[in-house]
Design an enzyme around this catalytic site. Structure first.
Site, short mmCIF file in Angstrom:
data_model
loop_
_atom_site.label_atom_id
_atom_site.label_comp_id
_atom_site.label_asym_id
_atom_site.label_seq_id
_atom_site.Cartn_x
_atom_site.Cartn_y
_atom_site.Cartn_z
N CYS A 67 -5.52 -5.51 -3.31
CA CYS A 67 -6.93 -5.91 -3.20
C CYS A 67 -7.86 -4.71 -3.15
O CYS A 67 -7.43 -3.56 -3.02
CB CYS A 67 -7.11 -6.75 -1.95
SG CYS A 67 -6.86 -5.81 -0.43
N ALA A 70 -7.57 -2.47 -0.14
CA ALA A 70 -6.44 -1.55 -0.24
C ALA A 70 -6.81 -0.31 -1.06
O ALA A 70 -6.46 0.81 -0.71
CB ALA A 70 -5.23 -2.25 -0.88
N ARG A 101 2.00 3.77 2.57
CA ARG A 101 2.09 4.50 1.30
C ARG A 101 2.77 5.86 1.48
O ARG A 101 2.98 6.59 0.54
CB ARG A 101 0.66 4.68 0.82
CG ARG A 101 0.41 5.19 -0.56
CD ARG A 101 -1.03 4.88 -0.82
NE ARG A 101 -1.67 5.54 -1.92
CZ ARG A 101 -2.70 6.36 -1.76
NH1 ARG A 101 -3.16 6.67 -0.56
NH2 ARG A 101 -3.30 6.88 -2.81
N HIS A 201 -11.51 1.51 -5.37
CA HIS A 201 -11.64 2.94 -5.71
C HIS A 201 -13.10 3.26 -5.98
O HIS A 201 -13.64 4.25 -5.51
CB HIS A 201 -10.87 3.29 -6.98
CG HIS A 201 -9.40 3.03 -6.92
ND1 HIS A 201 -8.67 2.70 -8.05
CD2 HIS A 201 -8.52 3.04 -5.89
CE1 HIS A 201 -7.41 2.54 -7.70
NE2 HIS A 201 -7.29 2.73 -6.41
FE1 CFM Z 1 -3.90 6.59 -8.68
FE2 CFM Z 1 -1.85 5.35 -8.99
FE3 CFM Z 1 -3.76 4.47 -7.36
FE4 CFM Z 1 -2.31 6.65 -6.76
FE5 CFM Z 1 -0.63 5.13 -5.30
FE6 CFM Z 1 -0.29 3.84 -7.56
FE7 CFM Z 1 -2.09 2.94 -5.92
MO1 CFM Z 1 0.41 2.76 -5.29
S1 CFM Z 1 -1.87 7.41 -8.65
S2 CFM Z 1 -4.40 6.28 -6.60
S3 CFM Z 1 -1.14 7.24 -5.04
S4 CFM Z 1 -3.74 4.60 -9.48
S5 CFM Z 1 1.13 4.69 -6.25
S6 CFM Z 1 -0.11 4.42 -9.72
S7 CFM Z 1 -0.75 1.84 -7.05
S8 CFM Z 1 -1.32 3.57 -4.04
S9 CFM Z 1 -4.20 2.67 -6.18
#
Ligand code: CFM
Length: 548
Positions: A67, A70, A101, A201
């Site tokens: 989500c 997260a 994580r 993000h």
């Molecule tokens: Fe970038 Fe990722 Fe992500 Fe990531 Fe992660 Fe991820 Fe994620 Mo899990 S590199 S920041 S450190 S997009 S592994 S592939 S899914 S937490 S949001």
């Protein structure tokens, strides 16, 4: 190393499997999923296939996504140690985003604050859901300040907070007046805010950019100063990257946000380069910092030994200093023999085996490098939540349709800062860099680097994962904890590329060695193929109740 463009299966074979993946769906679902599954083509010559990404998951489908909360709290802000993070919401959201994580941190000294071992939450109850939770949030902030005396507090909104209409931004303003020495900011990162983590993000980038970056004029000393964006110190990756950066004679000003602290974010605008690792999670920050402060960004990747060497060279080329360039070559030459000897040893046992990678937004791309170095081939890969640019390259951005879900996230209008805008490179310097292959603000995406015939699947689901395993019997499947045990019960080892299971680092040269060894062990053990799922023997379990 397998070059992009090498054939992993014919395009026709790939298309056939795609048809099979779609066969079980109702017509409307199949029509949508058909746009989210493409077969990789040759990098040159043929046009790249267009993929549908960042679109809502169809209700009823078992997605791997998370989500927006997260993405904001867990991902972008989570790895920073001295911003006190309060989850405004029911207790589960705070608990399950608390270090699962495996992001690590290392305060400079024991006296420096580190709040990462704590999970702070307002623990909303039915009463607040009915009558409002702002009062409880203010109490939580009072209490947190009295206990920890932090420089900064982030408030993270969960779904119910948005539904009941609590105004976390008003609370942040009010509490900042009460505590003028503390920077308090709220994030509208309610879980439902977008179609996935990706929305979170963007929300995180915006707020950190407006409320933190540029608030402190404290440049670190050094001739070649850079920020690394989109590196989150999973399993200690950042420590290995920091070691290499220092060995090369570069100054790492701040990382967003692995092993980071507040002051580094606040003064990040004083650095001279942003090196972007995870494009998906942080490209907004890179773009906004360039517009406001004149800092260019380049795409780098420290996953894979070759990729690490290439990235260090790219950074050195950007600064253009002969001594720096020579030092990077010395570091690469020193590090490579150890990598090469392990690589050659494992490649003998791993050569030709198949890998599948389904991870969030950049690792499904980056980790293909490591597998290729081991002689393994990627037969299928995809992102949970990345956008078309992460698949096809940034040149497609203008053609991405803006839908209601995207519009839901604020797009900041950013212009040059009146005093602090300082282009780090002139137009002529930028052109010269381009000529030498250092392309600023550019990311070519995952598909051009994939073997021809490989399947590219956005937002993979459970049914499709099972079918892929049945058809290809890959040597390894890379995904996360939600997938791990289901996949392993089918006899295929699963490597978590989110948390790295229990190991790491995997970045940099030493990380590559760790990864080679770990994957070698996993793909060459017989234990998974010997395991039988309970339903293999008894597809139906019968039970009876007994009364006495
Ligand atoms: Fe970038 Fe990722 Fe992500 Fe990531 Fe992660 Fe991820 Fe994620 Mo899990 S590199 S920041 S450190 S997009 S592994 S592939 S899914 S937490 S949001």
């Amino acid at each position: 190393m397998e070059k992009p463009g090498a054939l992993v299966q014919t395009i026709e074979e790939g298309e056939r499997i795609k048809e099979e993946l779609l066969a079980r769906y109702p017509t409307k679902v199949a029509r949508k999923r058909a746009k989210q599954i493409v077969v990789a083509r040759a990098a040159e010559g043929e046009a790249l296939p267009q993929i549908l990404a960042n679109a809502r998951t169809i209700p009823g489908i078992l997605t791997m996504r998370g989500c927006a909360y997260a993405g904001c709290k867990g991902v972008v802000l989570g790895p920073t140690r001295d911003i006190l993070q309060i989850t405004h919401g029911p207790i589960g959201c705070g608990f399950y985003s608390w270090l699962t994580r495996r992001n690590q941190t290392r305060p400079v000294s024991d006296a420096d604050p580190n709040y990462m071992p704590y999970a702070l939450s307002t623990d909303l109850q039915e009463e607040e859901i009915i009558f409002g939770g702002e009062k409880k949030l203010k109490q939580a902030i009072d209490e947190a300040i009295a206990l920890f005396h932090p420089k900064a507090i982030g408030i993270f909104s969960t779904c119910p907070v948005g539904l009941i209409g609590d105004d976390v931004h008003a609370v942040a303003r009010e509490m900042e007046e009460k505590y003028p020495g503390v920077n308090i900011f709220g994030f509208s990162c309610e879980g439902y805010k977008g179609v996935s983590q990706s929305a979170g993000h963007h929300v995180a980038n915006n707020k950190v950019f407006t409320d933190v970056v540029g608030t402190l004029e404290k440049p670190k000393r050094g001739r070649f100063r850079l920020n690394i964006l989109g590196e989150y110190n999973i399993g200690g990756d950042a420590f290995e990257i920091e070691r290499l950066i220092a060995a090369c004679g570069l100054t790492l000003h701040s990382t967003f946000s692995g092993n980071s602290e507040y002051d580094e974010f606040a003064s990040a605008h004083t650095a001279d380069l942003n090196a972007v690792m995870c494009h998906r999670s942080i490209n907004y920050m890179a773009e906004m910092m360039e517009k406001k402060y004149g800092i260019p960004w380049i795409k780098i990747n420290f996953v894979g030994a070759e990729a690490t060497a290439k990235s260090l060279r790219k950074i050195a080329a950007y600064f253009g200093d002969a001594e720096l360039i020579a030092q990077v070559e010395r570091v690469v030459a020193e590090e490579m023999p150890a990598v090469e000897s392990v690589r050659a040893e494992v490649a003998e046992r791993c050569e030709g085996k198949l890998a599948m990678l389904f991870v969030g937004g950049s690792r499904a791309h980056h980790y293909q490098e490591l597998f290729a170095e081991m002689g393994m081939r990627t037969i299928a890969a995809g992102y949970e939540f990345a956008h078309r640019d992460d698949y096809e390259g940034r040149q497609v951005i203008p053609s991405i349709a803006v839908d209601a879900d995207t519009r839901n996230i604020e797009e900041l209008t950013v212009g040059p800062d009146a005093e602090r805008f300082r282009p780090r490179k002139t137009e002529a310097e930028r052109a010269a860099l381009e000529e030498r292959g250092v392309r600023l603000g550019e990311y070519a995406g995952m598909i051009p680097e994939m073997p021809v015939g490989a399947l590219v699947i956005d937002d993979l689901n459970h049914h499709e994962a099972e079918l892929l395993i049945e058809r290809y019997h890959p040597a390894i499947f890379c995904a996360g904890i939600k997938e791990k045990y289901v996949i392993q019960k089918s006899g295929v080892p699963l490597k978590q590329l989110h948390s790295y299971d229990y190991s790491g680092p995997y970045a940099g040269f030493r990380g590559a060695i760790n990864f080679y060894r770990e994957i070698d062990r996993l793909v060459n053990t017989k234990v998974f193929s010997l395991a039988r799922a309970p339903w293999d023997d008894s597809p139906e379990l019968l039970g009876s109740y007994a009364w006495s």
